[in-house]
Scaffold this active site. Structure first.
Site, short mmCIF file in Angstrom:
data_model
loop_
_atom_site.label_atom_id
_atom_site.label_comp_id
_atom_site.label_asym_id
_atom_site.label_seq_id
_atom_site.Cartn_x
_atom_site.Cartn_y
_atom_site.Cartn_z
N ASP A 37 0.07 7.03 -3.77
CA ASP A 37 -0.99 6.57 -4.66
C ASP A 37 -1.31 7.58 -5.76
O ASP A 37 -1.38 7.22 -6.94
CB ASP A 37 -2.26 6.30 -3.87
CG ASP A 37 -2.26 4.94 -3.18
OD1 ASP A 37 -1.32 4.16 -3.42
OD2 ASP A 37 -3.18 4.68 -2.38
N HIS B 5 0.85 -1.18 0.00
CA HIS B 5 0.00 0.00 0.00
C HIS B 5 0.89 1.23 0.00
O HIS B 5 2.11 1.16 0.19
CB HIS B 5 -0.94 0.00 1.20
CG HIS B 5 -2.13 -0.90 1.04
ND1 HIS B 5 -3.11 -0.67 0.12
CD2 HIS B 5 -2.47 -2.05 1.67
CE1 HIS B 5 -4.02 -1.62 0.18
NE2 HIS B 5 -3.65 -2.48 1.12
#
Length: 394
Positions: free
Chosen positions: A175, A145
């Site tokens: 991200d 992540h």
């Protein structure tokens, strides 16, 4: 002038924006790949999202209307493991300029939708791949992540106060900054090149690569010996007292950043500290200067300081929450945030003088547009696909 807001009617209606006429197939995922597809749709591309049948998998409960990363494009539900579902997806690919996928390396290939499969059908296709670790390397197939990708690049280590743990910058740096935006830049560059060469190519966008690239300024400072690995001791990481946040009397905060001498002098003038502030060029005086600024800002409320300082060259702004930001006078005047279908959200960015963008349809639930969107893309006998289980629709 506020950005226009479209009515979003029609699964594949003409969209305004500089990418009008560009067709994109999005193989649905979560995180940065949907953000990239949203941005392409915001810019006017005709994006069709291929969802797998069933509810989307998210790490948190989110009402469908608030899942803004799904906005601006229709959703079709296709079973990619069904021969007709795969064939339909490849038929969409044949018509597309771009494909975007965010699977782990090898997954698209196993589905029959890898680069070789798609480029064989459409040699001019730009095949955009979004991963955390990239398509190769020792960790390519590992789960991850944002927090982990940002950690290994050095960026996470650099964020935080002296003597305190690294501070997680939500998932904006990895991200969306190092991931989705680099995917869009890569796709647009490859699309531009394909217009000349007639040949597509694969864009391997990895969050670790993009985050490292975002760090170019700091890497230069490190190389020059001008940035310390001791977190919170540098010019831009709260080490300098004139680039920090300070609490106000009502528990609010202001962001203070007058780096240039003239701007700093203006801050001192407006705070009536010109004759009492320690020398900011002497780091040994920084603790005393920080204490003076902290004491001063605690004498008024956030809004009182905003009234005095905002719009001046002192470079001081209120720290606003997402609930407050849309009402800020400057953002309101520019229409930076808009309310669309009952949800407050950011308007498309950047802005264009001749081909302005507009918000399109609200987020679609998986398969909500299977019939209309597939028909608009020229797929025949959609009802037969639904009957066979290759596609699903409400």
């Amino acid at each position: 002038m506020t950005p226009p807001v479209g009515d979003g009617e029609g699964a594949s209606s003409a969209r305004p924006g500089p990418l009008a006429g560009v067709r994109v197939v999005e193989l649905a995922g979560i995180g940065p790949a949907p953000f990239a597809a949203m941005l392409l749709a915001d810019l006017g591309a005709d994006v069709i999202r291929v969802d797998r049948p069933g509810a989307p998998t998210l790490p948190f409960p989110l009402p469908p209307e608030a899942d803004l990363l799904r906005r601006g494009r229709p959703s079709v539900a296709l079973d990619l493991k069904h021969p007709d579902g795969l064939a339909t997806t490849l038929a969409l690919v044949e018509q597309a300029d771009v494909l975007v996928e965010g699977y782990r390396p090898g997954v698209a290939e196993r589905l029959g939708l890898g680069p070789s499969d798609c480029l064989a059908r459409n040699p001019g296709l730009v095949y955009g791949r979004m991963t955390g670790w990239g398509q190769d390397g020792p960790l390519a197939h590992a789960a991850g992540h944002d927090i982990g990708y940002v950690a290994v690049t050095g960026a996470l280590h650099a964020i935080g106060r002296a003597g305190a743990p690294p501070q997680v910058p939500v998932n904006l740096v990895g991200d969306f900054g190092g991931g989705a935006l680099y995917l869009v830049v890569g796709v647009l560059a490859a699309l531009l090149e394909a217009r000349t060469s007639g040949r597509g190519q694969v864009v391997d966008a990895a969050i670790v690569d993009g985050t490292a690239h975002l760090s170019s300024l700091l890497l230069g400072l490190v190389s020059a010996g001008l940035w310390s690995d001791r977190r919170g001791t540098n010019l831009l990481d709260t080490g300098a007292p004139f680039y920090d946040v300070y609490e106000t009397s009502d528990g609010g905060w202001v962001a203070v950043g007058p780096l240039e001498p003239a701007f700093y002098a203006e801050l001192l003038r407006l705070l009536d500290l010109t004759d009492t502030a320690p020398d900011r060029l002497d780091p040994s005086q920084w603790p005393a200067l920080r204490a003076l600024l902290a004491q001063t800002f605690r004498t008024r409320t956030r809004d009182e300081w905003t009234s005095l300082l905002e719009g001046t060259d002192a470079c001081v702004e209120p720290v606003l929450s997402y609930a407050e930001a849309p009402s800020h006078p400057h953002l309101a005047a520019r229409g930076t945030y808009v309310e669309h279908h009952g949800i407050v959200q950011a308007a498309p960015a950047p802005r264009f003088s001749r081909t302005p963008t507009a918000l399109g349809s609200p987020p679609s639930t998986p398969g909500a547009d299977t019939r209309s969107a597939l028909t608009a893309w020229g797929i025949d006998d959609v009802d037969a696909l639904i009957a066979s289980g290759a596609a699903s629709a409400p």
